[in-house]
Design a protein around this motif. Structure first.
Motif, mmCIF file in Angstrom:
data_model
loop_
_atom_site.group_PDB
_atom_site.id
_atom_site.type_symbol
_atom_site.label_atom_id
_atom_site.label_comp_id
_atom_site.label_asym_id
_atom_site.label_seq_id
_atom_site.Cartn_x
_atom_site.Cartn_y
_atom_site.Cartn_z
ATOM 1 N N GLY A 35 -1.508 1.783 5.964
ATOM 2 C CA GLY A 35 -2.143 0.622 5.362
ATOM 3 C C GLY A 35 -1.462 0.221 4.074
ATOM 4 N N ALA A 36 -1.139 1.202 3.236
ATOM 5 C CA ALA A 36 -0.515 0.882 1.955
ATOM 6 C C ALA A 36 0.844 0.232 2.170
ATOM 7 C CB ALA A 36 -0.381 2.150 1.117
ATOM 8 N N VAL A 37 1.641 0.803 3.103
ATOM 9 C CA VAL A 37 2.960 0.235 3.363
ATOM 10 C C VAL A 37 2.822 -1.177 3.931
ATOM 11 C CG1 VAL A 37 5.024 0.467 4.771
ATOM 12 C CG2 VAL A 37 4.039 2.469 3.676
ATOM 13 N N VAL A 89 -7.889 -2.236 5.667
ATOM 14 C CA VAL A 89 -6.543 -2.790 5.804
ATOM 15 C C VAL A 89 -6.569 -4.014 6.714
ATOM 16 C CG1 VAL A 89 -4.181 -2.282 6.460
ATOM 17 C CG2 VAL A 89 -5.583 -0.500 5.471
ATOM 18 N N LEU A 136 0.393 -3.364 3.554
ATOM 19 C CA LEU A 136 -0.089 -4.386 2.623
ATOM 20 C C LEU A 136 0.896 -4.640 1.495
ATOM 21 C CD1 LEU A 136 -3.862 -3.487 2.357
ATOM 22 C CD2 LEU A 136 -2.822 -5.345 3.617
ATOM 23 N N ALA A 137 1.722 -3.641 1.167
ATOM 24 C CA ALA A 137 2.577 -3.799 0.004
ATOM 25 C C ALA A 137 3.998 -4.172 0.359
ATOM 26 C CB ALA A 137 2.568 -2.510 -0.816
ATOM 27 N N ARG A 196 -1.736 -11.137 4.331
ATOM 28 C CA ARG A 196 -1.376 -10.797 2.967
ATOM 29 C C ARG A 196 -1.172 -12.010 2.089
ATOM 30 N NH1 ARG A 196 3.484 -7.792 2.432
ATOM 31 N NH2 ARG A 196 4.207 -9.001 4.217
ATOM 32 N N GLY A 234 -4.108 5.744 5.658
ATOM 33 C CA GLY A 234 -3.944 5.272 4.290
ATOM 34 C C GLY A 234 -2.489 4.918 4.004
ATOM 35 N N LEU A 235 -1.604 5.767 4.491
ATOM 36 C CA LEU A 235 -0.165 5.550 4.279
ATOM 37 C C LEU A 235 0.297 4.274 4.975
ATOM 38 C CD1 LEU A 235 1.778 7.521 2.877
ATOM 39 C CD2 LEU A 235 2.545 8.205 5.136
ATOM 40 N N ASN A 253 -7.127 -11.325 0.980
ATOM 41 C CA ASN A 253 -6.936 -10.278 -0.030
ATOM 42 C C ASN A 253 -8.258 -9.912 -0.665
ATOM 43 O OD1 ASN A 253 -4.273 -10.576 0.457
ATOM 44 N ND2 ASN A 253 -3.838 -11.782 -1.374
#
Lengths: 484, 165
Positions: B155-157, A147, B159-160, A153, B152-153, A159
């Motif tokens: 990181g996903a939030v 991450v 990046l997205a 981003r 993981g949670l 990326n």
């Protein structure tokens, strides 16, 4: 009821440092929500407090030794040495990041939380007494770094770095799990001491054992960026935010060596002859590719990426040599490598300003004339990376090659010294650019108290260890005694 | 004997559907072959007397994760995806390299020996035994796993997330 809570807290004492880091990481996430993007740099200092508390706990726990939680967590001087290196890497990584994140406009609290999570993962790797803990610690570290590598981003290179590292990291985890499952199938246990006990009586000629050892070597080789498992390194190091690159080149690599040493010189010690042969091959390849490819780089981050591959090669020489001397020299080396490399990245970060990337080697032209202090610091770090006395890098290489000679691998030491001589070209080229050329344009450097503190810590460490390495070396030697 | 035949059936279908998963042009077909793959892996777990793992495999992978995959695939432009190439021009080399590695591993495993009987390695496969082990012997790894999920949670939030603060 109260006594049982106290009882539980008492049982948790061996993992208090990891506990503290994870608690600080969680509170960073919560507090960040209320700060609404303001005063985020305070979270950096807050995280540093967490690191200092965890570090003092590790030092207090220095006298406690043994296996805890059914052997899944080990406390020994070996793991404590590595934990102190991780605190240093994480602390420096946070200090050099604060101003840089503002410039890149990616200053968010999650950054510090992920750094702390990654550090907790590395600490668990270093004190793992069980294959399962090794794997989970490694995943905790790796997931946080994936991450962080993709943290910018809006930058396509970042990326790319994130997704490349994630995909290749997932493959290497798969290979490692396959190797571990074969080892488990043979030994009937995932406990490292249990596997060692099994190997002492087992048929060492069993090809399955060899296969599982090779698979572990491939996946650990991936983490420490050994050739031929290094393909991801230049792209990921170049694309990731520079502060993350600095942390990545120090933290996970050192954690990889912690696991490599624990598994290959302790658990799989009965296979030492095979391991030593394979690792010396890997070491020669790694030094060759790292140093030769670094010659032609024009981007400073790519150059330092190849240089970091080459340094993994030197450290692998020490692992291949094995024995107490070999392991102690690797520990000394990774500590020195971590501080000097983070210092060099700290200077690279100073060149990053709005409107200027400051990542080309040619950007360093004339730095010696416009900013004497920064150029002199870079000079010290580059001399140290080359291995010129009296910098610490020389001491590190000296003990690595000495351990190889003592182990009867004189040829390996000679190859290492030869490649080390090649490396002088690309390190000294930067110094030549800084001092012999005129600046292309006027530019001021980014300065901040945090960055200055980080550079001061690393330069002091590089010079002090270079001039008087005995205490650190003795500490490394004492730490390794319990391992073998 | 009958066990071996059943195992060979499961293994053959697993390999076949794994190959089909990565070679189909249409992403929906890929996901459906993956569903087949997960079902047969659950079958192997049943053969190993690991009923709990088989159930988890079905509920978590086949039930939850695959449905998510399908949702994502439905959001993608399936037409464009099915026209793009599945592999780049190096694929014969990559397949050849994979086969060499496969042959090496096969040879080493075939010539090696596993001295332990299956029962010696793992004789506790019930939910109760697994639960007790997880909360006593493997407490720390279990807790690390929860932190990994959290990372993981986050990181996903991170990046997205759409809005940049």
């Amino acid at each position: 009821m109260l006594t049982s809570v106290q009882e539980i807290l008492k049982q948790l004492v061996p993992i208090y440092p990891e506990f503290v880091l994870i608690a600080f990481a969680l509170s960073v996430l919560v507090v960040d929500m209320f700060l609404n993007g303001r005063y985020t740099h305070l979270l950096g200092w807050y995280s540093l407090i967490g690191i200092v508390i965890a570090a003092s706990m590790t030092i207090i726990l220095g006298g406690v030794q043994g296996a805890f939680f059914s052997g899944t967590v080990l406390l020994d001087p070996f793991s404590q040495f590595f934990k102190l290196v991780f605190y240093l890497a994480c602390g420096l990584g946070i200090l050099i990041a604060m101003k840089y994140l503002d410039i890149e406009d990616i200053h968010r609290g999650e950054y510090y939380a992920l750094m702390l999570f990654a550090t907790a993962g590395m600490m668990l790797m270093a004190s793992a007494g069980d294959l399962i803990t090794i794997y989970l610690g490694l995943e905790l570290m790796a997931l946080s770094i994936y991450v962080l590598a993709g943290f910018m981003r809006k930058d396509s290179r970042s990326n790319e770095a994130g997704i490349k590292y994630l995909l290749l990291g997932a493959f290497s985890s798969g290979i490692m799990l396959y190797g571990m499952s074969l080892l488990y199938g043979l030994a009937g246990t995932t406990n490292l001491d249990g596997i060692l006990a099994f190997l002492r009586t087992a048929d060492l000629k069993n090809p399955v054992l060899f296969l599982s050892m090779v698979m572990l070597m491939v996946s650990f080789g991936f983490k420490v960026a050994a050739v031929p498992f290094h393909m991801w390194v230049p792209d990921v190091y170049e694309g990731a935010p520079t502060s993350v690159t600095a942390f990545m080149s120090a933290g996970p690599k050192v954690a990889g060596f912690a696991v490599l040493l624990r598994v290959f010189t302790h658990t799989l010690d009965p296979l030492h002859a095979d391991i030593s042969l394979l690792l010396s091959g890997l070491a020669v390849l790694t030094m060759a590719v790292g140093n030769v490819m670094a010659l032609s780089q024009t981007n400073i981050k790519r150059m330092l990426a190849y240089s970091s591959i080459a340094h993994a090669g030197y450290a692998l020489v020490g692992v291949a040599a094995g024995g107490q001397e070999g392991a102690a020299s690797v520990m000394l080396y990774v500590l020195i490598y971590a501080v000097m490399n983070m210092g060099a990245f700290g200077v690279v970060i100073m060149l990053r300003k709005a409107g200027m990337r400051g990542e080309e080697i040619s950007d360093f032209a004339g730095l010696g004339k416009t900013n004497k202090t920064a150029a002199f610091l870079m000079l010290i770090f580059l001399f140290s990376l080359t291995g010129i006395p009296p910098m610490a890098g020389f001491v590190g290489k000296f003990y690595i090659f000495k351990s190889a000679v003592q182990a009867g691998m004189i040829w390996l030491a000679i190859v290492g010294v030869l490649f080390s001589a090649i490396s002088a070209y690309f390190y000294l080229r930067v110094i030549m650019l800084m001092y012999m050329y005129d600046p292309k344009e006027e530019f001021g450097l980014v300065q901040s108290p945090a960055l200055a503190l980080a550079l001061a810590i690393s330069v002091t460490a590089v010079i002090v260890i270079g001039v008087y390495p005995t205490p650190v070396l003795e500490f490394a030697r004492a730490s390794v005694a319990g391992l073998l | 004997m009958i066990n071996q035949i059943v195992f060979l059936y499961f293994a053959a279908v697993i390999v076949l559907s794994a190959v089909l998963t990565i070679t189909r042009r249409n992403p929906v077909h890929s996901v459906l072959f993956m569903l087949l793959l997960f079902f047969h892996i659950a079958g192997v777990f049943v053969l190993l007397n690991a009923e709990f793992l088989a159930a988890v495999q079905l509920i978590v992978y086949a039930g939850a994760i695959l449905i998510l995959y399908l949702f994502v695939v439905m959001l993608l432009n399936v037409d464009r995806e099915s026209k793009s190439d599945r592999a780049n021009r190096f694929w014969p080399w990559i397949v050849a390299f994979g086969l060499v590695i496969f042959a090496e591993i096969g040879l080493l495993v075939a010539r090696g020996s596993f001295p332990l009987e299956g029962g010696q390695i793992m004789n506790k496969t019930g939910i109760k035994e697994l639960g007790i082990d997880l909360y006593t012997k493997y407490l720390v790894p279990f807790e690390i796993a929860s932190v990994i999920l959290l990372v993981g949670l986050v990181g996903a939030v991170m990046l997205a997330k759409k809005k940049n603060d």
